[in-house]
Design an enzyme around this catalytic site. Structure first.
Site, PDB file in Angstrom:
ATOM      1  N   ASP A 111       5.382   3.195   3.065  1.00 30.54           N
ATOM      2  CA  ASP A 111       5.542   2.071   2.126  1.00 30.54           C
ATOM      3  C   ASP A 111       5.649   2.660   0.730  1.00 30.54           C
ATOM      4  O   ASP A 111       5.402   3.856   0.519  1.00 30.54           O
ATOM      5  CB  ASP A 111       4.317   1.139   2.212  1.00 30.54           C
ATOM      6  N   SER A 112       5.974   1.801  -0.237  1.00 29.38           N
ATOM      7  CA  SER A 112       6.020   2.254  -1.626  1.00 29.38           C
ATOM      8  C   SER A 112       4.612   2.538  -2.165  1.00 29.38           C
ATOM      9  O   SER A 112       4.475   3.158  -3.213  1.00 29.38           O
ATOM     10  CB  SER A 112       6.692   1.178  -2.484  1.00 29.38           C
ATOM     11  N   TYR A 140       9.000  -0.597  -5.607  1.00 35.05           N
ATOM     12  CA  TYR A 140      10.396  -0.494  -5.164  1.00 35.05           C
ATOM     13  C   TYR A 140      11.145  -1.811  -5.438  1.00 35.05           C
ATOM     14  O   TYR A 140      12.356  -1.833  -5.528  1.00 35.05           O
ATOM     15  CB  TYR A 140      10.468  -0.248  -3.653  1.00 35.05           C
ATOM     16  N   GLY A 141      10.370  -2.886  -5.519  1.00 33.64           N
ATOM     17  CA  GLY A 141      10.963  -4.223  -5.491  1.00 33.64           C
ATOM     18  C   GLY A 141      11.876  -4.569  -6.634  1.00 33.64           C
ATOM     19  O   GLY A 141      12.669  -5.504  -6.542  1.00 33.64           O
ATOM     20  N   CYS A 175       7.530  -1.593   4.743  1.00 33.96           N
ATOM     21  CA  CYS A 175       7.833  -2.085   3.405  1.00 33.96           C
ATOM     22  C   CYS A 175       9.041  -3.006   3.577  1.00 33.96           C
ATOM     23  O   CYS A 175      10.076  -2.582   4.106  1.00 33.96           O
ATOM     24  CB  CYS A 175       8.191  -0.899   2.507  1.00 33.96           C
ATOM     25  N   ASN A 176       8.886  -4.260   3.167  1.00 34.94           N
ATOM     26  CA  ASN A 176      10.005  -5.198   3.316  1.00 34.94           C
ATOM     27  C   ASN A 176      11.197  -4.774   2.476  1.00 34.94           C
ATOM     28  O   ASN A 176      12.343  -4.908   2.895  1.00 34.94           O
ATOM     29  CB  ASN A 176       9.562  -6.592   2.869  1.00 34.94           C
ATOM     30  N   THR A 177      10.912  -4.262   1.281  1.00 33.04           N
ATOM     31  CA  THR A 177      12.010  -3.882   0.380  1.00 33.04           C
ATOM     32  C   THR A 177      12.822  -2.752   0.991  1.00 33.04           C
ATOM     33  O   THR A 177      14.061  -2.797   1.010  1.00 33.04           O
ATOM     34  CB  THR A 177      11.438  -3.461  -0.991  1.00 33.04           C
ATOM     35  N   GLU A 181      -2.100  -3.991  -6.461  1.00 32.46           N
ATOM     36  CA  GLU A 181      -2.366  -2.568  -6.716  1.00 32.46           C
ATOM     37  C   GLU A 181      -3.535  -2.392  -7.698  1.00 32.46           C
ATOM     38  O   GLU A 181      -4.224  -1.384  -7.686  1.00 32.46           O
ATOM     39  CB  GLU A 181      -1.109  -1.851  -7.252  1.00 32.46           C
ATOM     40  N   CYS A 207       6.280  -9.276   1.981  1.00 31.04           N
ATOM     41  CA  CYS A 207       5.993  -8.034   1.262  1.00 31.04           C
ATOM     42  C   CYS A 207       4.670  -7.548   1.828  1.00 31.04           C
ATOM     43  O   CYS A 207       3.732  -8.346   1.958  1.00 31.04           O
ATOM     44  CB  CYS A 207       5.874  -8.297  -0.237  1.00 31.04           C
ATOM     45  N   THR A 208       4.604  -6.284   2.179  1.00 37.21           N
ATOM     46  CA  THR A 208       3.408  -5.824   2.894  1.00 37.21           C
ATOM     47  C   THR A 208       2.158  -5.794   2.004  1.00 37.21           C
ATOM     48  O   THR A 208       1.054  -5.637   2.506  1.00 37.21           O
ATOM     49  CB  THR A 208       3.647  -4.443   3.530  1.00 37.21           C
ATOM     50  N   HIS A 209       2.349  -5.977   0.698  1.00 34.31           N
ATOM     51  CA  HIS A 209       1.174  -6.094  -0.172  1.00 34.31           C
ATOM     52  C   HIS A 209       0.510  -7.480  -0.059  1.00 34.31           C
ATOM     53  O   HIS A 209      -0.667  -7.630  -0.349  1.00 34.31           O
ATOM     54  CB  HIS A 209       1.574  -5.895  -1.641  1.00 34.31           C
TER      55      HIS A 209
HETATM   56  N1  DGL Z   1       5.208  -3.438  -0.190  1.00 37.24           N
HETATM   57  C1  DGL Z   1       6.567  -3.525  -0.518  1.00 37.24           C
HETATM   58  C2  DGL Z   1       7.311  -4.561   0.302  1.00 37.24           C
HETATM   59  O1  DGL Z   1       6.887  -4.872   1.392  1.00 37.24           O
HETATM   60  C3  DGL Z   1       7.025  -3.624  -1.905  1.00 37.24           C
HETATM   61  C4  DGL Z   1       6.197  -3.377  -3.076  1.00 37.24           C
HETATM   62  C5  DGL Z   1       7.063  -2.769  -4.129  1.00 37.24           C
HETATM   63  O2  DGL Z   1       7.692  -3.478  -4.907  1.00 37.24           O
HETATM   64  O3  DGL Z   1       7.116  -1.549  -4.130  1.00 37.24           O
HETATM   65  O4  DGL Z   1       8.338  -5.043  -0.104  1.00 37.24           O
END
Ligand code: DGL
Length: 279
Positions: free
Chosen positions: A18-19, A50-51, A81-83, A160, A192-194
């Protein structure tokens, strides 16, 4: 460049990336559902988020991480990571000869199963929502579904920063989610995995009639199915101590370690810093 498939073994590890810390919500599900597997995790903490980055940049970062994970003994890689799943998975699948699983397709499946009125909301990063990938996959499964996407860029830094239960997070969530409430959705994908880390805040804002879908659960099931199909599931019963999960980051190992221990309760003793630009 194509990396050719080496001999995969059931004893090998699962690569997960993931990011940042978000992918640990997927690790948590993998540990619950296939506890005999050892995991090699990479969190790109130096380059998160990453988003808000371009597809090209997210793909370049993801490629480096897959190369890094492939330099270890891994039998499958989960793009937690969805992104990265939205922006890079298709290209990575062309380039690397190793089973790769993203989180978007499994999340879509769970949402289509959960909805009663066919109105599904998706929250995620700007890149994920702009890619339109969730709408596309949802409509493949249910043609008449109405899909409402909403980018929630401030959620990642709030997570975060550890503000999982905080009035600031409540206020931001209220603003982001108001329009989804007005759309009459009955299902909301935490795309988003966060976001599972602020699930209770999102749930409170949406109300109990809206089902929240965490793609991590379905992703871990999908991984289990894939390993079974390929004859790669590790059946050897192992104790927590003997599994030897490994955690790597691109920066801030100590902060990551504290976070990780709060999320997966496994007892991570160390996280190592890797110079990912070398891959
Ligand atoms: N956790 C990431 C996701 O699932 C993105 C967080 C990010 O923007 O890096 O998209």
């Amino acid at each position: 460049m194509s990396v050719s498939r080496k001999q995969l073994s059931e004893k090998s590890s699962i690569g997960v990336f993931d990011s940042g810390v978000g992918g640990l919500t997927v690790v948590r599900e993998i540990m619950r559902q296939i506890p005999n597997e050892s995991i090699i995790y990479f969190g790109d903490t130096a380059r998160v988020p990453y988003g808000n980055k371009s597809k090209e940049t997210v793909t370049r970062f993801s490629r480096q991480i897959v190369r890094f994970l492939c330099s270890h003994d891994v039998k499958a890689i989960v793009v937690a990571c969805n992104t990265a799943s939205a922006c890079a998975l298709d290209e990575l699948e062309q380039e690397f000869d190793i089973p790769l699983i993203g989180v978007v397709k499994p999340g879509t499946k769970a949402a289509v199963e959960a909805t009663r009125n066919g109105r599904i909301g998706v929250i995620g990063t700007e890149a994920t929502i702009q890619s339109g990938i969730y709408s596309r996959y949802i409509r493949e499964l249910r043609k008449d579904a109405a899909v409402y996407g909403k980018a929630c860029p401030l959620f990642v830094p709030l997570v975060e920063e550890g503000l999982w239960q905080d009035p600031v997070t409540d206020e931001i969530a209220r603003r982001y989610l108001a329009e989804l409430i007005d759309c009459g959705i009955d299902t909301l994908i935490l795309g988003c995995t966060h976001y599972p880390l602020i699930r209770s805040t999102v749930g409170r804002m949406m109300g109990e009639d809206v089902a929240l879908v965490n793609p991590a659960y379905e992703t871990a099931l999908e991984l289990k199915r894939l390993l079974e199909e390929e004859g790669l599931l590790n059946h050897e019963a192992r104790t927590l101590g003997s599994i030897g999960h490994q955690f790597y980051v691109s920066d801030g190992a100590e902060k990551f370690k504290q976070f990780a221990n709060a999320i997966i309760k496994y007892g991570i003793l160390s996280a190592k810093v890797v110079n990912i630009e070398e891959y």
